[in-house]
Design an enzyme around this catalytic site. Structure first.
Site, PDB file in Angstrom:
ATOM      1  CG  LEU A   1     -13.769 -33.877  17.220  1.00  0.00           C
ATOM      2  CD1 LEU A   1     -14.695 -33.448  16.083  1.00  0.00           C
ATOM      3  CD2 LEU A   1     -14.464 -34.934  18.079  1.00  0.00           C
TER       4      LEU A   1
ATOM      5  NE  ARG B   1     -10.190 -28.146  22.218  1.00  0.00           N
ATOM      6  CZ  ARG B   1     -11.216 -28.215  21.369  1.00  0.00           C
ATOM      7  NH1 ARG B   1     -11.052 -28.730  20.160  1.00  0.00           N
ATOM      8  NH2 ARG B   1     -12.413 -27.791  21.716  1.00  0.00           N
TER       9      ARG B   1
ATOM     10  CG  HIS C   1     -15.868 -25.535  24.167  1.00  0.00           C
ATOM     11  ND1 HIS C   1     -17.066 -26.163  23.892  1.00  0.00           N
ATOM     12  CD2 HIS C   1     -15.053 -25.829  23.125  1.00  0.00           C
ATOM     13  CE1 HIS C   1     -16.967 -26.813  22.741  1.00  0.00           C
ATOM     14  NE2 HIS C   1     -15.750 -26.646  22.256  1.00  0.00           N
TER      15      HIS C   1
ATOM     16  CB  SER D   1     -11.100 -28.647  14.160  1.00  0.00           C
ATOM     17  OG  SER D   1      -9.989 -27.952  13.641  1.00  0.00           O
ATOM     18  CG  ASN D   2      -5.475 -29.149  16.658  1.00  0.00           C
ATOM     19  OD1 ASN D   2      -5.530 -29.627  15.518  1.00  0.00           O
ATOM     20  ND2 ASN D   2      -4.543 -28.281  17.013  1.00  0.00           N
TER      21      ASN D   2
ATOM     22  NE  ARG E   1     -12.800 -22.942  19.641  1.00  0.00           N
ATOM     23  CZ  ARG E   1     -13.167 -24.210  19.586  1.00  0.00           C
ATOM     24  NH1 ARG E   1     -13.007 -24.990  20.640  1.00  0.00           N
ATOM     25  NH2 ARG E   1     -13.698 -24.694  18.503  1.00  0.00           N
TER      26      ARG E   1
ATOM     27  CG  HIS F   1     -16.668 -22.173  21.593  1.00  0.00           C
ATOM     28  ND1 HIS F   1     -17.330 -21.239  20.830  1.00  0.00           N
ATOM     29  CD2 HIS F   1     -16.244 -23.124  20.735  1.00  0.00           C
ATOM     30  CE1 HIS F   1     -17.309 -21.622  19.559  1.00  0.00           C
ATOM     31  NE2 HIS F   1     -16.647 -22.777  19.474  1.00  0.00           N
TER      32      HIS F   1
ATOM     33  CB  ALA G   1     -17.690 -32.808  18.352  1.00  0.00           C
TER      34      ALA G   1
ATOM     35  CD  GLN H   1     -10.824 -23.784  23.677  1.00  0.00           C
ATOM     36  OE1 GLN H   1     -11.366 -24.791  23.261  1.00  0.00           O
ATOM     37  NE2 GLN H   1      -9.736 -23.281  23.125  1.00  0.00           N
TER      38      GLN H   1
ATOM     39  CG  LEU I   1     -20.349 -24.955  20.448  1.00  0.00           C
ATOM     40  CD1 LEU I   1     -19.408 -23.982  21.119  1.00  0.00           C
ATOM     41  CD2 LEU I   1     -19.579 -26.195  20.013  1.00  0.00           C
TER      42      LEU I   1
ATOM     43  CG  PHE J   1     -12.377 -24.774  12.904  1.00  0.00           C
ATOM     44  CD1 PHE J   1     -13.507 -25.022  12.141  1.00  0.00           C
ATOM     45  CD2 PHE J   1     -12.423 -25.062  14.265  1.00  0.00           C
ATOM     46  CE1 PHE J   1     -14.662 -25.543  12.715  1.00  0.00           C
ATOM     47  CE2 PHE J   1     -13.574 -25.581  14.855  1.00  0.00           C
ATOM     48  CZ  PHE J   1     -14.689 -25.824  14.088  1.00  0.00           C
TER      49      PHE J   1
ATOM     50  N   GLY K   1     -18.165 -28.878  14.748  1.00  0.00           N
ATOM     51  CA  GLY K   1     -17.424 -28.237  13.663  1.00  0.00           C
ATOM     52  C   GLY K   1     -16.552 -29.114  12.810  1.00  0.00           C
TER      53      GLY K   1
ATOM     54  CD  GLU L   1     -13.165 -21.787  16.308  1.00  0.00           C
ATOM     55  OE1 GLU L   1     -13.131 -21.520  17.520  1.00  0.00           O
ATOM     56  OE2 GLU L   1     -12.248 -22.383  15.715  1.00  0.00           O
TER      57      GLU L   1
HETATM   58  C1  LIG Z   1     -20.624 -29.075  22.213  1.00  0.00           C
HETATM   59  C2  LIG Z   1     -19.210 -29.451  21.878  1.00  0.00           C
HETATM   60  C3  LIG Z   1     -18.757 -29.345  20.576  1.00  0.00           C
HETATM   61  C4  LIG Z   1     -17.432 -29.683  20.270  1.00  0.00           C
HETATM   62  N1  LIG Z   1     -17.010 -29.572  18.965  1.00  0.00           N
HETATM   63  C5  LIG Z   1     -15.745 -29.950  18.649  1.00  0.00           C
HETATM   64  C6  LIG Z   1     -15.303 -29.914  17.297  1.00  0.00           C
HETATM   65  O1  LIG Z   1     -16.028 -29.576  16.371  1.00  0.00           O
HETATM   66  N2  LIG Z   1     -14.025 -30.287  17.042  1.00  0.00           N
HETATM   67  C7  LIG Z   1     -13.170 -30.695  18.013  1.00  0.00           C
HETATM   68  O2  LIG Z   1     -12.029 -31.042  17.721  1.00  0.00           O
HETATM   69  N3  LIG Z   1     -13.587 -30.757  19.311  1.00  0.00           N
HETATM   70  C8  LIG Z   1     -14.851 -30.399  19.639  1.00  0.00           C
HETATM   71  N4  LIG Z   1     -15.251 -30.461  20.948  1.00  0.00           N
HETATM   72  C9  LIG Z   1     -14.376 -31.079  21.940  1.00  0.00           C
HETATM   73  C10 LIG Z   1     -14.417 -32.596  21.777  1.00  0.00           C
HETATM   74  O3  LIG Z   1     -15.660 -32.982  21.273  1.00  0.00           O
HETATM   75  C11 LIG Z   1     -14.182 -33.331  23.094  1.00  0.00           C
HETATM   76  O4  LIG Z   1     -13.020 -32.852  23.703  1.00  0.00           O
HETATM   77  C12 LIG Z   1     -14.010 -34.823  22.828  1.00  0.00           C
HETATM   78  O5  LIG Z   1     -15.117 -35.320  22.094  1.00  0.00           O
HETATM   79  C13 LIG Z   1     -13.837 -35.621  24.094  1.00  0.00           C
HETATM   80  O6  LIG Z   1     -13.785 -36.981  23.747  1.00  0.00           O
HETATM   81  P1  LIG Z   1     -13.356 -38.084  24.804  1.00  0.00           P
HETATM   82  O7  LIG Z   1     -13.415 -39.392  24.107  1.00  0.00           O
HETATM   83  O8  LIG Z   1     -12.090 -37.680  25.429  1.00  0.00           O
HETATM   84  O9  LIG Z   1     -14.487 -38.000  25.922  1.00  0.00           O
HETATM   85  P2  LIG Z   1     -16.078 -38.135  25.843  1.00  0.00           P
HETATM   86  O10 LIG Z   1     -16.594 -38.222  24.464  1.00  0.00           O
HETATM   87  O11 LIG Z   1     -16.612 -37.069  26.723  1.00  0.00           O
HETATM   88  O12 LIG Z   1     -16.320 -39.546  26.506  1.00  0.00           O
HETATM   89  C14 LIG Z   1     -16.071 -39.800  27.864  1.00  0.00           C
HETATM   90  C15 LIG Z   1     -16.485 -41.215  28.206  1.00  0.00           C
HETATM   91  O13 LIG Z   1     -16.081 -41.502  29.531  1.00  0.00           O
HETATM   92  C16 LIG Z   1     -17.132 -42.137  30.219  1.00  0.00           C
HETATM   93  N5  LIG Z   1     -16.975 -41.875  31.665  1.00  0.00           N
HETATM   94  C17 LIG Z   1     -16.669 -40.705  32.278  1.00  0.00           C
HETATM   95  N6  LIG Z   1     -16.619 -40.883  33.605  1.00  0.00           N
HETATM   96  C18 LIG Z   1     -16.877 -42.185  33.844  1.00  0.00           C
HETATM   97  C19 LIG Z   1     -16.976 -42.998  35.012  1.00  0.00           C
HETATM   98  N7  LIG Z   1     -16.818 -42.500  36.246  1.00  0.00           N
HETATM   99  N8  LIG Z   1     -17.268 -44.319  34.858  1.00  0.00           N
HETATM  100  C20 LIG Z   1     -17.466 -44.844  33.631  1.00  0.00           C
HETATM  101  N9  LIG Z   1     -17.396 -44.130  32.505  1.00  0.00           N
HETATM  102  C21 LIG Z   1     -17.110 -42.832  32.610  1.00  0.00           C
HETATM  103  C22 LIG Z   1     -18.384 -41.534  29.617  1.00  0.00           C
HETATM  104  O14 LIG Z   1     -19.499 -42.375  29.820  1.00  0.00           O
HETATM  105  C23 LIG Z   1     -17.978 -41.446  28.137  1.00  0.00           C
HETATM  106  O15 LIG Z   1     -18.220 -42.673  27.486  1.00  0.00           O
HETATM  107  C24 LIG Z   1     -16.565 -30.129  21.279  1.00  0.00           C
HETATM  108  C25 LIG Z   1     -17.017 -30.239  22.577  1.00  0.00           C
HETATM  109  C26 LIG Z   1     -18.318 -29.879  22.882  1.00  0.00           C
HETATM  110  C27 LIG Z   1     -18.754 -29.966  24.317  1.00  0.00           C
END
Ligand SMILES: Cc1cc2nc3c(=O)[nH]c(=O)nc-3n(C[C@H](O)[C@H](O)[C@H](O)COP(=O)(O)OP(=O)(O)OC[C@H]3O[C@@H](n4cnc5c(N)ncnc54)[C@H](O)[C@@H]3O)c2cc1C
Length: 586
Positions: A397, A391, A356, A394-395, A288, A233, A49, A231, A243, A117, A51, A246
């Site tokens: 995170l 979405r 995204h 930035s909502n 977006r 992006h 992530a 979504q 990416l 944002f 932004g 934003e």
């Molecule tokens: C490039 C990018 C930039 C972004 N920038 C922003 C931003 O600036 N602001 C914002 O608000 N959002 C942003 N987002 C969205 C946001 O980052 C994600 O939605 C968020 O980080 C997801 O977090 P999470 O903890 O839900 O999952 P993740 O961080 O994806 O973690 C998932 C976890 O589940 C585990 N897992 C999955 N399947 C299995 C399995 N079968 N067995 C065991 N473990 C498993 C993985 O190993 C991992 O540890 C961005 C997304 C991307 C792709």
């Protein structure tokens, strides 16, 4: 099979999983917590992530503004009680991260800096340059190390939730290093497994975002909610899908068509203002869904720049100057130069919309509980829903911090209320069944299908029929293709039959999860005969509040397509209105 007994098993060690683990350890130091991840936690997608994270902090802003931006941004499909909870808790969580050591960027006077944002009409996005997720994840990870009750299981792949006596009591997982299956027996399970963008070919999502946790909950009988809302992006690098945050536009970058026109002014996103003026009209800071849809229309009109990777618009940041770009967007510059050979200091960067984020996911209520007792979910895999039909950047995170903690508190309360004694023999039988299914896949011979072949067809179908604009005809075709692919999935054969780090096996399981999620997307999308947020139908162009101010619930059926049901959206004080982005962004 070895049984690992624990009080709470957390599936996923990204932002949501780590935040949940810390909250559990703090809530009750006596709880045993198992944190399972298919990759080393720092490789979770949260790390990517860029932004920032939204939370009200400046004096001209208010919780009411954040609420209104989020609900309007989500085209009124958000549950408003959940949004209220999000915006209230957001600043507390971001300050908590600060206390744990997150290096938020600063204003000159030392106060926390925030940036504009998309769709946020006030500045409230906290950031750490353009590496916000990286710093948030490091902060959570290092904080989690303080707690001896958090036991990590890195590189374990969860395969099945184990349900007995009407409640979730753990899951099976493969220890990737040995190929051994383990049963994590737990009083409560929190799924924090992230998104599923990899079902599309062109995505910002890391290779591990394959919807595993969504599929596990779905197969265990928990509905997947609002899956049709995917979504795009607007600004991905055209060759890799990487990416460009934003924040490029938040810092003042502009989007141009091939004639050099800021075309968003032609799509209801504010009149043109002089470039470089610190206060922009909404324009490039539109939400977006709207910006991606505007790209689609300009492309149809032939107004985009053609490149060898397809049609692109131009993201122009030159007027920001080298100093600001280096200070605020160092990663963006680095990536544009490394992956595309374009330096944003001297040239506009070609970009195009890219898949995204999944607004939909595992059905949870405001306390992060799913309808299955003992099962909780948080982060991108869950649908609370605070994101509705679209979405706001930035909502997410913020969501994974707020609802990661909330899932932990709910799981602790659930355990505190007392769960019945486990029937060890029944649980062992369920775990053995899960193992037997895997063994059948492992030992299968004479298969006629390949993992790569089916995956390619799935991705092509999703891109063609479930993209920025959809039609009934296209979606019908996609549903039929996916049903066929699910059937053919039963005929894949593994080429690698070894035990140690068998990526062939893992990719087969990931494909199975993606096929289930993809079908939930297309069947839900076909049934929603309206246009709302990120779900735009060419054959039903208007929003239909009378019929569709409701969440879609896709219910898994082992044979055939999911059954579709609906649930009313929680509206507390903001009745559906017109989304207006022609005003001024402060
Ligand atoms: C490039 C990018 C930039 C972004 N920038 C922003 C931003 O600036 N602001 C914002 O608000 N959002 C942003 N987002 C969205 C946001 O980052 C994600 O939605 C968020 O980080 C997801 O977090 P999470 O903890 O839900 O999952 P993740 O961080 O994806 O973690 C998932 C976890 O589940 C585990 N897992 C999955 N399947 C299995 C399995 N079968 N067995 C065991 N473990 C498993 C993985 O190993 C991992 O540890 C961005 C997304 C991307 C792709």
């Amino acid at each position: 099979m070895e049984t690992i007994r624990t009080d709470v098993a957390i599936l996923g060690a990204g932002g949501a999983g780590l935040r949940a683990a810390i909250a559990l350890a703090e809530a009750n130091p006596g709880l045993r917590i198992a944190l399972i991840s298919k990759v080393y936690p720092m490789r979770s997608h949260t790390c990517a992530a860029e932004g920032g994270a939204a939370g009200v902090i400046k004096s001209d802003d208010s919780l009411e503004h954040h609420f209104n931006d989020t609900v309007g941004g989500g085209d009124w499909l958000c549950d408003q009680d959940a949004v209220d909870y999000l915006v209230q808790e957001a600043p507390k969580e971001l300050i908590q991260l600060e206390h744990w050591g997150c290096p938020w960027s600063r204003e000159l006077d030392g106060s926390v800096a925030v940036r504009p944002f998309g769709g946020m009409k006030k500045q409230r996005t906290w950031f750490a340059a353009d590496k916000s997720g990286f710093h948030i994840l490091h902060t959570l990870f290092q904080t989690s190390l303080q707690f001896p009750s958090i036991q990590r299981y890195d590189e374990y792949y969860a395969t099945d939730l184990i349900v007995d006596d009407g409640r979730c009591q753990g899951f099976t997982a493969i220890e990737m290093r040995s190929g051994q299956m383990k049963f994590f027996q737990a009083g409560a399970v929190i799924v924090a497994s992230g998104g599923a963008g990899r079902m599309f070919p062109f995505t910002t999502n890391g290779a591990i975002k394959t919807g595993d946790g969504m599929a596990l909950a779905y197969r265990a009988g928990v509905p997947l909610k609002d899956m049709e809302f995917v979504q795009y992006h607007p600004t991905g690098l055209p060759n890799t899908g990487t990416l460009l945050t934003e924040a490029c536009r938040g810092e003042g970058g502009i989007l141009l068509n091939k004639s050099g026109r800021r075309f968003l002014q032609d799509y209801g996103m504010g009149p043109e203002t002089p470039v470089g003026k610190p206060v922009l009209k909404t324009m490039e800071l539109g939400p977006r869904d709207r910006v991606s849809q505007a790209f689609w229309h300009e492309q149809k009109k032939g107004n985009m720049v053609s490149t060898r990777w397809g049609d692109c618009m131009l993201l122009d940041m030159r007027h920001l100057g080298e100093k600001k770009i280096n200070e605020r967007l160092p990663l963006v510059r680095d990536m544009a130069v490394s992956y595309l050979g374009v330096d944003p200091v001297t040239d506009p960067v070609p970009v195009r919309p890219v898949v995204h984020y999944m607004m939909g996911g595992i059905d949870t209520d405001i306390s992060a509980a799913t309808p299955l007792p003992g099962l909780f979910a948080a982060g991108e895999c869950a649908c609370v829903s605070i994101n509705g039909a679209n979405r706001l950047g930035s909502n997410s995170l913020t969501e994974l911090l707020v609802f990661g903690r909330r899932a932990a508190l709910s799981a602790a309360a659930y355990l505190g209320a007392g769960v019945g004694a486990a029937n060890d023999a029944a649980l062992a039988a369920r775990a053995t069944e899960a193992q037997a299914r895997l063994r059948e896949l492992f030992e299968r011979t004479g298969g006629t299908e390949t993992i790569a072949g089916l995956r390619k067809e799935m991705m092509a179908t999703m891109e063609e029929h479930a993209g920025i604009y959809r039609s009934g005809e296209g979606l019908k075709q996609a549903c039929a293709t996916l049903a066929d692919l699910r059937r053919r999935y039963a005929a894949i054969e593994l080429h690698d039959k070894t035990n140690v780090y068998n990526t062939d096996l893992l990719q087969a399981l990931e494909l199975g999860a993606m096929l289930d999620c993809a079908e939930a997307v297309t069947v839900s999308a076909l049934a929603r005969t309206e246009s709302r947020g990120a779900h735009q139908r060419l054959d039903f162009t208007a929003r239909d509040d009378a019929k569709f101010l409701r969440h879609t619930l896709a219910l898994y059926r082992p044979e055939g397509a999911p059954a579709i049901d609906y649930r009313d959206v929680v509206i507390t004080r903001s009745p559906p209105g017109v989304r207006d982005y022609s005003g001024e962004q402060k």
